[in-house]
Design a protein around this motif. Structure first.
Motif, short mmCIF file in Angstrom:
data_model
loop_
_atom_site.label_atom_id
_atom_site.label_comp_id
_atom_site.label_asym_id
_atom_site.label_seq_id
_atom_site.Cartn_x
_atom_site.Cartn_y
_atom_site.Cartn_z
N ARG A 1 0.82 -1.20 0.00
CA ARG A 1 0.00 0.00 0.00
C ARG A 1 0.86 1.26 0.00
O ARG A 1 0.57 2.23 -0.69
N ASP B 1 -5.82 -12.27 8.38
CA ASP B 1 -6.20 -13.44 9.18
C ASP B 1 -5.45 -14.67 8.68
O ASP B 1 -4.57 -14.58 7.81
N HIS C 1 -6.85 -13.67 4.04
CA HIS C 1 -7.67 -12.50 3.73
C HIS C 1 -7.04 -11.25 4.34
O HIS C 1 -6.44 -11.32 5.41
N SER C 2 -7.16 -10.14 3.64
CA SER C 2 -6.59 -8.90 4.17
C SER C 2 -7.56 -7.75 4.01
O SER C 2 -8.38 -7.73 3.09
N VAL C 3 -7.46 -6.80 4.92
CA VAL C 3 -8.27 -5.60 4.88
C VAL C 3 -7.35 -4.42 5.18
O VAL C 3 -6.46 -4.53 6.04
N ILE C 4 -7.52 -3.33 4.44
CA ILE C 4 -6.80 -2.09 4.75
C ILE C 4 -7.83 -1.04 5.12
O ILE C 4 -8.77 -0.81 4.37
N VAL C 5 -7.67 -0.44 6.28
CA VAL C 5 -8.56 0.63 6.72
C VAL C 5 -7.79 1.94 6.68
O VAL C 5 -6.65 2.00 7.16
N ASP C 6 -8.40 2.97 6.10
CA ASP C 6 -7.77 4.29 6.06
C ASP C 6 -8.78 5.33 6.50
O ASP C 6 -9.69 5.67 5.75
N THR C 7 -8.62 5.82 7.71
CA THR C 7 -9.53 6.85 8.23
C THR C 7 -8.77 8.16 8.43
O THR C 7 -9.14 8.96 9.29
N HIS D 1 -13.26 0.46 13.07
CA HIS D 1 -13.34 -0.40 11.88
C HIS D 1 -12.47 -1.64 12.02
O HIS D 1 -12.88 -2.74 11.68
N ARG E 1 -11.63 -3.12 14.70
CA ARG E 1 -12.26 -4.02 15.68
C ARG E 1 -13.37 -4.83 15.00
O ARG E 1 -13.48 -6.04 15.19
N VAL F 1 -13.68 -5.58 11.83
CA VAL F 1 -13.07 -6.54 10.91
C VAL F 1 -12.52 -7.73 11.70
O VAL F 1 -12.71 -8.89 11.31
#
Lengths: 370, 370
Positions: B90, B154, B158-164, B174, B176, B178
């Motif tokens: 990223r 995990d 699987h992957s998640v990117i959070v951008d706040t 977010h 938490r 996920v």
């Protein structure tokens, strides 16, 4: 390529409401945002699937979540564009064209808004051929395209990217959780795919079909025919192939509950002479129409409830006692009826025990239908 | 730069358990994974903050969620590495060094495991100076570093990117959500920052402090002193500056509930002669120790419960009736006590109404403490 006028967009909204089979959200806000965008001089450009290069990059655009929340948290229109931009940055290349995730009121408007705001063309196709409640229920996924990575944005400038590889069910589960924590509605860009994959997996030309249906309904009266006839004619002359009236009558009962981010329930429509009664079961969209034990139409075939006078679709959130309606069944194109497709969005995927039966194979009892 | 031996890592685990103030998870699994990695010839390299270039890229590494789930879903160790790699992609550049998010059993081991597996050095510092339950509670964030983008992975790939953006509270919310949908535990890479920012915002040299504490506790008996004395001496001779025994006694009551992804509750420790009783309140970590209405120690200062015989920390999940313990208070370094810091992780951030009072300013009743 064809520039869409604001009248074209009105027609698409009207037609997509009917193809949306009760779901996809109220297009009203979307039309207002598009009208504002057009006043600023923007135009959405429609592209036929055949005009797409095989190596083009296409992305599905939509809102996700509860349509009712959209009315309380009116978007600026930039949220869905931001989702597209976040996904572009992740992919490292610009998107060639957007495509609607589904046919359905608001979700036909959101990708048009993205197209108008960015100048990126919108492909005349979609990934559901109707509306469905979950993201794995797209023909893109049925035929091997990964929904991941999906970009999810809200109206606070927050973004989330979910990547579950080829596991589109987990992609939906995570995206749903994020949407709930974003307050119940979010804007997404998903199923990044090549032009070749789009042509192979999408339901083609559903925007122009919606446009034809919408226009036929609007002009029916002046052509001295009923809106119902206009709808069934348009569908019969398309890849959908068949449409029929299931019942003319009055909404006499609606039971509706919101849970897990969905609107689920049943509605009963009774003939004016009380001779027949049809029960509709829905999860955001209509899933099945039953007359007693007899199935009249079953998912993925479409069930739409149209106002008798205007021919406009009444979505599942807006159904209420006393509405005078035509309940219409519309068959789906062959690409939505293969064993792979039925496994993802056939009756069993919604917990229905009735077997899949094509609408046109369901016998019509003599004298039962007008 | 210094290569850590497996004995050093044992010491760090022991000491970080004490600095973890009841949270951060059981280091056992982490130690096992590190031992396996060392058997394969890998080594973790420790880097002093002063060795970091100002333009280096540092990322905090940790697991997130319920420590109890980690014991049921033993990680391969690659999950936390994958989170780092997803974040690197990223950011478009490689990470120079990792840093622990917090001091605490398992969460001291996870970044060491990442360091051993990748060869990337681990900075001798952390972002909490203890353990805290939420991601915005890091000194990095207190002093202006954004937690976003955060990568969350995990054990299914699987992957998640959070951008706040700069909103670290929304980032936590977010992440938490996920983590809960990933099954209750996930592995994260967060707070990407420059070497200059790390040096400005981290609690320095907490890994070597943990190592000293761990070693002192393990060797106390052979040095003819109590483990308690070993701990208080080490803390007093560090930037923490002060530590004291709050009570020696027996755990007589524990009330614990798991909700919202946290373990919350209270524990009562009573002196062996029944003359005194101290109640500990925790949310994953200990927040406050009270004797009747009197505050003995309050967050962000540390409260640790140590086994009388071994001096080893007992975390909040493992507290049970009959344990013979020392309840110890440890003051925090000045960087954790500024108004900005107290706003993020002072008493009010946990719903406590008692005012913040430094441990060393709390009067000790004559004869009350041994």
């Amino acid at each position: 390529m064809q520039q869409l006028s604001i009248d074209d967009i009105e027609d698409i909204a009207r037609g997509a409401g009917i193809l949306g089979t009760g779901g996809g959200g109220d297009p009203y806000i979307g039309k207002m945002l598009l009208a504002e965008e057009y006043r600023r001089g923007s135009v959405a450009t429609l592209m036929d699937p055949d005009e797409l290069a095989d190596d083009a990059l296409v992305v599905a655009s939509a809102f996700m979540g509860a349509p009712s929340v959209v009315m309380e948290r009116i978007p600026s229109g930039d949220e869905a564009v931001e989702a597209l931009r976040v996904l572009e940055r992740r992919l490292g290349r610009p998107v060639t064209a957007v495509v609607p995730m589904e046919c359905g009121g608001l979700n036909s408007m959101i990708p048009l808004l993205v197209a108008a705001k960015t100048g990126i063309p919108i492909v005349d196709a979609d990934g559901m051929g109707r509306a469905f409640p979950e993201l794995q229920m797209e023909t893109f996924g049925v035929y091997g395209v990964s929904g991941s990575p999906i970009a999810i944005c809200d109206d606070r400038g927050h973004s989330v990217i979910v990547d579950t590889g080829s596991d589109n069910v987990s992609m939906e589960r995570h995206a749903r959780g994020v949407t709930i924590r974003m307050g119940g509605v979010a804007y997404i860009a998903e199923y990044p795919m090549s032009g070749a994959d789009l042509k192979r997996t999408a339901i083609p030309r559903t925007l122009t079909l919606a446009q034809s249906i919408g226009k036929a309904v609007a002009t029916a009266k002046s052509m001295n025919r009923s809106p119902l006839e206009a709808v069934t004619d348009c569908c019969a002359n398309s890849i959908y192939g068949h449409a029929r009236l299931l019942l003319e009558g009055k909404v006499v009962d609606v039971a509706r509950a919101t849970s897990g981010g969905f609107v689920s329930g049943t509605a009963e429509v009774r003939a004016f002479d009380d001779s027949r009664s049809v029960t509709l079961t829905f999860q955001n969209e209509h899933l099945i129409a039953r007359e007693g034990d007899r199935v009249l139409a079953i998912v993925p075939d479409l069930v739409s409830v149209l106002d008798i006078e205007t021919g406009l679709a009444i979505n599942t959130e807006s159904l209420r006692f006393g509405q005078r309606v035509h309940v219409v069944g519309i068959s789906t194109p062959p690409i939505m009826r293969t064993p792979e497709a039925l496994q993802v969005f056939g009756p069993a995927a919604f917990g229905l025990t009735e077997p899949w039966t094509p609408l046109e194979d369901i016998g019509v009892a003599a004298g039962a239908l007008p």
